[in-house]
Design a protein around this motif. Sequence first.
Motif, short mmCIF file in Angstrom:
data_model
loop_
_atom_site.label_atom_id
_atom_site.label_comp_id
_atom_site.label_asym_id
_atom_site.label_seq_id
_atom_site.Cartn_x
_atom_site.Cartn_y
_atom_site.Cartn_z
N UNK A 180 0.81 -1.21 0.00
CA UNK A 180 0.00 0.00 0.00
C UNK A 180 0.84 1.25 0.00
N UNK A 181 1.87 1.29 0.83
CA UNK A 181 2.70 2.49 0.94
C UNK A 181 3.53 2.72 -0.32
N UNK A 182 4.00 1.65 -0.95
CA UNK A 182 4.84 1.78 -2.14
C UNK A 182 4.05 1.72 -3.43
N UNK A 183 2.73 1.81 -3.34
CA UNK A 183 1.86 1.88 -4.52
C UNK A 183 2.10 0.71 -5.47
N UNK A 184 1.99 -0.49 -4.95
CA UNK A 184 2.17 -1.70 -5.75
C UNK A 184 0.82 -2.31 -6.09
N UNK A 201 3.62 -5.02 -11.21
CA UNK A 201 3.68 -3.57 -11.03
C UNK A 201 4.71 -2.95 -11.97
N UNK A 202 5.85 -3.61 -12.13
CA UNK A 202 6.89 -3.11 -13.04
C UNK A 202 6.35 -2.91 -14.44
N UNK A 203 5.65 -3.91 -14.96
CA UNK A 203 5.15 -3.83 -16.33
C UNK A 203 3.95 -2.88 -16.44
N UNK A 204 3.08 -2.90 -15.45
CA UNK A 204 1.94 -1.97 -15.48
C UNK A 204 2.41 -0.52 -15.49
N UNK A 205 3.32 -0.19 -14.57
CA UNK A 205 3.80 1.19 -14.50
C UNK A 205 4.51 1.61 -15.77
N UNK A 206 5.34 0.73 -16.32
CA UNK A 206 6.07 1.08 -17.55
C UNK A 206 5.12 1.28 -18.72
N UNK A 227 -2.18 -4.60 -6.08
CA UNK A 227 -3.27 -3.88 -6.74
C UNK A 227 -3.62 -2.53 -6.09
N UNK A 228 -2.76 -2.03 -5.21
CA UNK A 228 -3.03 -0.76 -4.52
C UNK A 228 -2.20 0.37 -5.10
N UNK A 229 -1.99 0.35 -6.42
CA UNK A 229 -1.08 1.29 -7.06
C UNK A 229 -1.76 2.52 -7.62
N UNK A 230 -3.07 2.55 -7.66
CA UNK A 230 -3.76 3.59 -8.42
C UNK A 230 -3.71 4.96 -7.76
N UNK A 231 -3.38 5.03 -6.47
CA UNK A 231 -3.41 6.32 -5.80
C UNK A 231 -2.23 7.21 -6.17
N UNK A 232 -1.11 6.60 -6.59
CA UNK A 232 0.10 7.39 -6.78
C UNK A 232 -0.01 8.37 -7.95
N UNK A 233 -0.63 7.94 -9.04
CA UNK A 233 -0.79 8.84 -10.18
C UNK A 233 -1.68 10.02 -9.82
N UNK A 234 -2.75 9.78 -9.08
CA UNK A 234 -3.62 10.88 -8.67
C UNK A 234 -2.93 11.81 -7.67
N UNK A 235 -1.93 11.30 -6.97
CA UNK A 235 -1.22 12.13 -5.99
C UNK A 235 -0.42 13.24 -6.65
N UNK A 242 4.10 7.21 -13.00
CA UNK A 242 4.04 5.82 -13.43
C UNK A 242 5.43 5.18 -13.43
N UNK A 243 6.44 5.98 -13.73
CA UNK A 243 7.80 5.48 -13.65
C UNK A 243 8.16 5.09 -12.23
N UNK A 244 7.74 5.89 -11.27
CA UNK A 244 8.00 5.56 -9.86
C UNK A 244 7.34 4.24 -9.48
N UNK A 245 6.09 4.05 -9.90
CA UNK A 245 5.39 2.79 -9.63
C UNK A 245 6.19 1.62 -10.20
N UNK A 246 6.65 1.78 -11.43
CA UNK A 246 7.38 0.71 -12.11
C UNK A 246 8.69 0.39 -11.38
#
Length: 786
Positions: A327-331, A387-392, A333-341, A407-411
Amino acid sequence: MTADSLIITCLMLAWLLPFAGCVVITVLRLKLSRLSAVPGWIGTGSLLVAFCLSLFSAGLWLMTSPAETAASSVSAEETPGIQAAKVGDDAAHETGYSPQRRLVGHWYSLAKFGEIDFPLGYAIDALTVLMFVLVTMISLAVHAYSLVYMADEQTESYQDHHLDHSPGETPERPGRFAHFYAALGLFTFAMLGIVLANGLLQIFIFWELVGFSSYLLIGFYHERRTARLASMKAFLMNRVGDVGFVLGMTILLVTCGTLLLYPVHDLNGNTSGSAPMALPEAFQAAVEKVVPSEENHQPTDLLPSGQGISYALLVAAGLGLLAGCVGKSAQFPLHTWLADAMEGPTPVSALVHSATMVAAGVYLAARIAPLLLPEALLLLAYVGVVTLLLGASMAIVARDLKLVLAHSTISQLGLMLLGIGVGAWEAAIFHLITHAFFKSLLFLGAGSVIHTTHHEQDLEKLGGLRAHLPLTSLTMLIGVIALSGLAVPYVTIFGESLGFSGFHSKDAIVSGAMAFVLKNPHHILLLISVLLGACLTAAYSLRLWLKLFARDTPVDPALQQVHEGPWLMTWPLVVLAFFAAFCALGGEEGLVSTLVEASLSPAPAWFSGSTDEVVSIQWTNASDRHAVHGTAGAMALAAAWLGALIAWALYGLRAISSKDLSRQLTPLVRLASHRWHFDTLYRGFLVLPILNLARHTAWIDRILIDPFIDGCARFSERFSHASQWFDEAMINRFFDNMASSVWAWGLSLRKAQTGHIRQYVLLATMAVIVLFLILFAWMPGGRAGP
């Protein structure tokens, strides 16, 4: 004062100074005008002193404990944790800790329940000192950078055209310059608290404080609806992971009886005799009670306390802790918040999404890696790959400048967790440190572009800025090369290929993935995904730079007059560019990597060999990773150069039409542009059902419960009115009449009290006569016979 006590004091002051700055700014904000820049200088000054203290502590640590000595003391031949562990009564002692130098102590006891203690303490090793320098340096750069970037907030009435307002209304709000710096200081204090902590409970306290302060920073423009939703989304999705964190801590507390990560030592390095067993040792002892060893194939299934325990419970503990990290590292399936941040100010993104908040999950995962059993580690590896592939994939199609970096950060965080999942957690932390430098550089560079172009973020409208922003373009190019992992083939320095920091740290993770796949061929998807991620990373990184700086002229003529910002915005870019290029000099034999390897706990007993009793996986060690380092590095470099050449052909030479390629890949591009519809899925399967449930609950409340409660209230009201009437008309009148009669009788009898004795004697005589006559009349012999 000894060197160790001086290090402890300096780091404690460096930790408390940002909080002190936050408090001072909060107090002075009530007295200072919004036009004042004093809060910014107070926050920047506190971080400058904290950085100097951290740097002094790092120098003192290296002088008293050279990195070479630490590296030799934890070599593969001497570290018990990476050999076949001996199982028995002394197994925990032999596999618990390498002879690392670590200062552990307590300041204050938060609570104590019998033998279970929850202290407020510290655990300082080389990684702690390194993270202090890293966090304070980047935070100082962000503080200084924001003096210019957030200068518009020094106003009584700030016109914000992104606000929700009615037509004809002026979109104004008060400036919040002091509020920004107070929240920034609180955030830095919380992150340093995580780094300094020696127990999961203490980590969790500052973990939540990081979440709260990030809520304040992401929602800084809270008058905007998008910012309010983004801050709430980040807060709630982090709470989802934190539920797992709490459950994992609870299981560990029940099974192990402690939440401390390291045993307490005094300043002479001696373990305190009264200190409880540290969590890794207690956890390994619990595993040995459940998993049969070679000497004893009959598991006891009991803890020393006599409580039953199962292997699944120990796995659940690790999965719970990892849920908090995810959750904290936006992985996924809890990755969607980071882009909105990205709705927060750009300097916030540079700090939150590089070295602090999202990095906290990876940092904690590496610290607790000895507590993760094979199932948890394998799941973490696949979560990291997804997460790596989704973010990229989302970064390569994003048009917004900050969204590409988000998205790069997520990846990249997915890549780090993949490293931890395959057992290369030293490489993951190595990449965490290098990523902090080049990603904060890229975010601040993006902020420089946004600030000079009057908040334009659309890549399709930008371009040709290299001549107008030469320093920004050069420093961002360094960051892009570091992020891409590019290097010059066949050119070496200190025995490593000539490349920037990201090349060395990515190589370490790819080496870990390759070594893991060689021992577990059925997991070859991990290696393929890592190489594909390296290719996509280079492609979207170079695409970003080319779209910003490679066009001949900007699309918008108004952008042709832009120029570099003041020195407070440019010098942080230069400093971060230097470290993004050279912080990993020497690769895995360099200073940073050596300090990381000398700090993390060694692998647990089951990690080095086969664990067929648990799960059919062969784990790797440092020698396995070094054996494939050359091959893995060549493959990773080839993938990165392939991605870079594709981006150069599409956006540099324009030999291939990017629009035609997008049309041919329309389904994939559409999916990635819509973030693979995860927000839609969550809205359809979670948000809308909950809202519908709330709506039906509100209908039941409005149609059934409210009328019933209102009817009861009306009945009570009418009953009270009737009771009041009955009380007033009947009871009160009856007693009032009785009182009036008694009063009247009293007044009448009062006249008999004349005060004449003769009258009283006469009345008494008459009373006696009357009584005599009555008695005579009723006596049996009082009547004559017949």
